[in-house]
Design a protein around this motif. Structure first.
Motif, PDB file in Angstrom:
ATOM      1  N   PRO A  33       0.810  -1.238   0.000  1.00  0.00           N
ATOM      2  CA  PRO A  33       0.000   0.000   0.000  1.00  0.00           C
ATOM      3  C   PRO A  33       0.832   1.272   0.000  1.00  0.00           C
ATOM      4  CG  PRO A  33      -0.895  -1.585   1.570  1.00  0.00           C
ATOM      5  CD  PRO A  33       0.415  -2.139   1.092  1.00  0.00           C
ATOM      6  N   LEU A  34       1.867   1.332   0.821  1.00  0.00           N
ATOM      7  CA  LEU A  34       2.688   2.535   0.883  1.00  0.00           C
ATOM      8  C   LEU A  34       3.424   2.767  -0.439  1.00  0.00           C
ATOM      9  CD1 LEU A  34       3.622   4.870   2.696  1.00  0.00           C
ATOM     10  CD2 LEU A  34       5.521   3.400   3.425  1.00  0.00           C
ATOM     11  N   PHE A  35       3.953   1.703  -1.026  1.00  0.00           N
ATOM     12  CA  PHE A  35       4.658   1.835  -2.298  1.00  0.00           C
ATOM     13  C   PHE A  35       3.712   2.286  -3.413  1.00  0.00           C
ATOM     14  CE2 PHE A  35       5.918  -0.368  -6.309  1.00  0.00           C
ATOM     15  CZ  PHE A  35       6.952   0.492  -6.651  1.00  0.00           C
ATOM     16  N   ILE A  36       2.583   1.621  -3.537  1.00  0.00           N
ATOM     17  CA  ILE A  36       1.624   1.976  -4.594  1.00  0.00           C
ATOM     18  C   ILE A  36       1.157   3.411  -4.420  1.00  0.00           C
ATOM     19  CG2 ILE A  36      -0.660   1.496  -5.546  1.00  0.00           C
ATOM     20  CD1 ILE A  36      -0.124  -1.498  -4.846  1.00  0.00           C
ATOM     21  N   ALA A  37       0.810   3.783  -3.197  1.00  0.00           N
ATOM     22  CA  ALA A  37       0.364   5.153  -2.945  1.00  0.00           C
ATOM     23  C   ALA A  37       1.472   6.150  -3.283  1.00  0.00           C
ATOM     24  CB  ALA A  37      -0.077   5.302  -1.487  1.00  0.00           C
ATOM     25  N   GLY A  38       2.702   5.817  -2.916  1.00  0.00           N
ATOM     26  CA  GLY A  38       3.816   6.714  -3.212  1.00  0.00           C
ATOM     27  C   GLY A  38       3.987   6.947  -4.700  1.00  0.00           C
ATOM     28  N   VAL A  39       3.928   5.879  -5.476  1.00  0.00           N
ATOM     29  CA  VAL A  39       4.057   6.020  -6.930  1.00  0.00           C
ATOM     30  C   VAL A  39       2.922   6.875  -7.478  1.00  0.00           C
ATOM     31  CG1 VAL A  39       3.940   4.791  -9.147  1.00  0.00           C
ATOM     32  CG2 VAL A  39       5.373   3.891  -7.300  1.00  0.00           C
ATOM     33  N   LEU A  40       1.706   6.585  -7.069  1.00  0.00           N
ATOM     34  CA  LEU A  40       0.559   7.320  -7.603  1.00  0.00           C
ATOM     35  C   LEU A  40       0.577   8.784  -7.194  1.00  0.00           C
ATOM     36  CD1 LEU A  40      -2.246   4.636  -7.205  1.00  0.00           C
ATOM     37  CD2 LEU A  40      -0.894   5.200  -9.239  1.00  0.00           C
ATOM     38  N   VAL A  41       0.934   9.065  -5.945  1.00  0.00           N
ATOM     39  CA  VAL A  41       1.008  10.461  -5.491  1.00  0.00           C
ATOM     40  C   VAL A  41       2.099  11.201  -6.258  1.00  0.00           C
ATOM     41  CG1 VAL A  41       1.665  11.929  -3.528  1.00  0.00           C
ATOM     42  CG2 VAL A  41      -0.021  10.109  -3.222  1.00  0.00           C
ATOM     43  N   ALA A  42       3.244  10.570  -6.425  1.00  0.00           N
ATOM     44  CA  ALA A  42       4.336  11.206  -7.172  1.00  0.00           C
ATOM     45  C   ALA A  42       3.900  11.509  -8.603  1.00  0.00           C
ATOM     46  CB  ALA A  42       5.573  10.314  -7.160  1.00  0.00           C
ATOM     47  N   GLN A  43       3.219  10.561  -9.234  1.00  0.00           N
ATOM     48  CA  GLN A  43       2.768  10.787 -10.609  1.00  0.00           C
ATOM     49  C   GLN A  43       1.720  11.898 -10.675  1.00  0.00           C
ATOM     50  OE1 GLN A  43       1.663   6.727 -11.621  1.00  0.00           O
ATOM     51  NE2 GLN A  43       3.578   6.432 -12.749  1.00  0.00           N
ATOM     52  N   GLN A  44       0.795  11.887  -9.734  1.00  0.00           N
ATOM     53  CA  GLN A  44      -0.256  12.913  -9.746  1.00  0.00           C
ATOM     54  C   GLN A  44       0.279  14.290  -9.383  1.00  0.00           C
ATOM     55  OE1 GLN A  44      -3.262  11.279  -7.156  1.00  0.00           O
ATOM     56  NE2 GLN A  44      -4.227  10.150  -8.827  1.00  0.00           N
ATOM     57  N   SER A  45       1.390  14.336  -8.666  1.00  0.00           N
ATOM     58  CA  SER A  45       1.984  15.613  -8.273  1.00  0.00           C
ATOM     59  C   SER A  45       2.835  16.221  -9.381  1.00  0.00           C
ATOM     60  CB  SER A  45       2.856  15.429  -7.031  1.00  0.00           C
ATOM     61  OG  SER A  45       2.068  15.002  -5.956  1.00  0.00           O
ATOM     62  N   GLY A  46       3.009  15.479 -10.456  1.00  0.00           N
ATOM     63  CA  GLY A  46       3.776  15.983 -11.582  1.00  0.00           C
ATOM     64  C   GLY A  46       5.283  15.854 -11.408  1.00  0.00           C
ATOM     65  N   ALA A  47       5.708  14.970 -10.544  1.00  0.00           N
ATOM     66  CA  ALA A  47       7.142  14.742 -10.361  1.00  0.00           C
ATOM     67  C   ALA A  47       7.728  14.161 -11.642  1.00  0.00           C
ATOM     68  CB  ALA A  47       7.370  13.790  -9.187  1.00  0.00           C
ATOM     69  N   SER A  48       9.025  14.266 -11.768  1.00  0.00           N
ATOM     70  CA  SER A  48       9.709  13.722 -12.930  1.00  0.00           C
ATOM     71  C   SER A  48       9.473  12.213 -13.028  1.00  0.00           C
ATOM     72  CB  SER A  48      11.216  13.988 -12.809  1.00  0.00           C
ATOM     73  OG  SER A  48      11.941  13.147 -13.675  1.00  0.00           O
ATOM     74  N   GLN A  49       8.912  11.790 -14.161  1.00  0.00           N
ATOM     75  CA  GLN A  49       8.626  10.360 -14.321  1.00  0.00           C
ATOM     76  C   GLN A  49       9.910   9.538 -14.282  1.00  0.00           C
ATOM     77  OE1 GLN A  49       5.401   8.957 -14.377  1.00  0.00           O
ATOM     78  NE2 GLN A  49       6.652   7.146 -13.980  1.00  0.00           N
ATOM     79  N   GLY A  50      10.985  10.092 -14.801  1.00  0.00           N
ATOM     80  CA  GLY A  50      12.259   9.383 -14.753  1.00  0.00           C
ATOM     81  C   GLY A  50      12.695   9.106 -13.322  1.00  0.00           C
ATOM     82  N   ARG A  51      12.528  10.089 -12.454  1.00  0.00           N
ATOM     83  CA  ARG A  51      12.899   9.912 -11.034  1.00  0.00           C
ATOM     84  C   ARG A  51      11.952   8.926 -10.358  1.00  0.00           C
ATOM     85  NH1 ARG A  51      16.607   9.072  -7.782  1.00  0.00           N
ATOM     86  NH2 ARG A  51      16.483  10.063  -5.782  1.00  0.00           N
ATOM     87  N   ILE A  52      10.689   9.013 -10.659  1.00  0.00           N
ATOM     88  CA  ILE A  52       9.722   8.058 -10.100  1.00  0.00           C
ATOM     89  C   ILE A  52      10.101   6.648 -10.529  1.00  0.00           C
ATOM     90  CG2 ILE A  52       7.300   7.312 -10.093  1.00  0.00           C
ATOM     91  CD1 ILE A  52       6.566  10.284 -10.679  1.00  0.00           C
TER      92      ILE A  52
END
Length: 129
Positions: free
Chosen positions: A67-86
């Protein structure tokens, strides 16, 4: 589909792989001969020892880490973070989970706990990139 999303799938499948490892000893044997008992799988697993018991524990921890990993990925993507870094962090998480499982099976408790902590830190870092 991004690499991070593929890593989510890989992370979700890893507990299934560790469950299969945990049960492998009992496959192909009759239940009365100590083979895997699909009528009482948790009871059968509770009687396992050694690396099979550790594989089962790795399975449980794998589900707990999701849950923490999945949420982290989704939050990072929705926040507009660099996809390469994600993607980099997600790949690192999956690699660490593979190392974690190997260390669990090898009964390397202290190193396994360190790898677990780094994996949790990566999951949390995804929220802040």
């Amino acid at each position: 589909m991004s690499l991070a999303n593929l890593c989510i799938i890989a992370a979700c499948l890893l507990p299934v792989v560790t469950a299969a490892l945990a049960k492998a000893k009992g496959f192909g044997k009759r239940r009365r001969d100590g083979g895997y008992d699909n009528h009482d799988p948790r009871g059968w697993m509770s009687k396992q020892q050694g690396w099979q018991a550790r594989a089962n524990a790795a399975q449980a921890n794998g589900f707990e880490a999701l849950p923490l990993f999945i949420a982290g990925v989704l939050v990072a993507q929705q926040s507009g973070a660099s996809q390469g870094r994600i993607d980099q962090l997600a790949i690192a998480f999956v690699v660490l989970r593979l190392v974690y499982v190997a260390l669990y099976l090898a009964d390397q408790a202290s190193l396994r706990s360190l790898v677990w902590a780094v994996g949790v830190a990566i999951s949390i870092a995804l929220f802040f990139i």
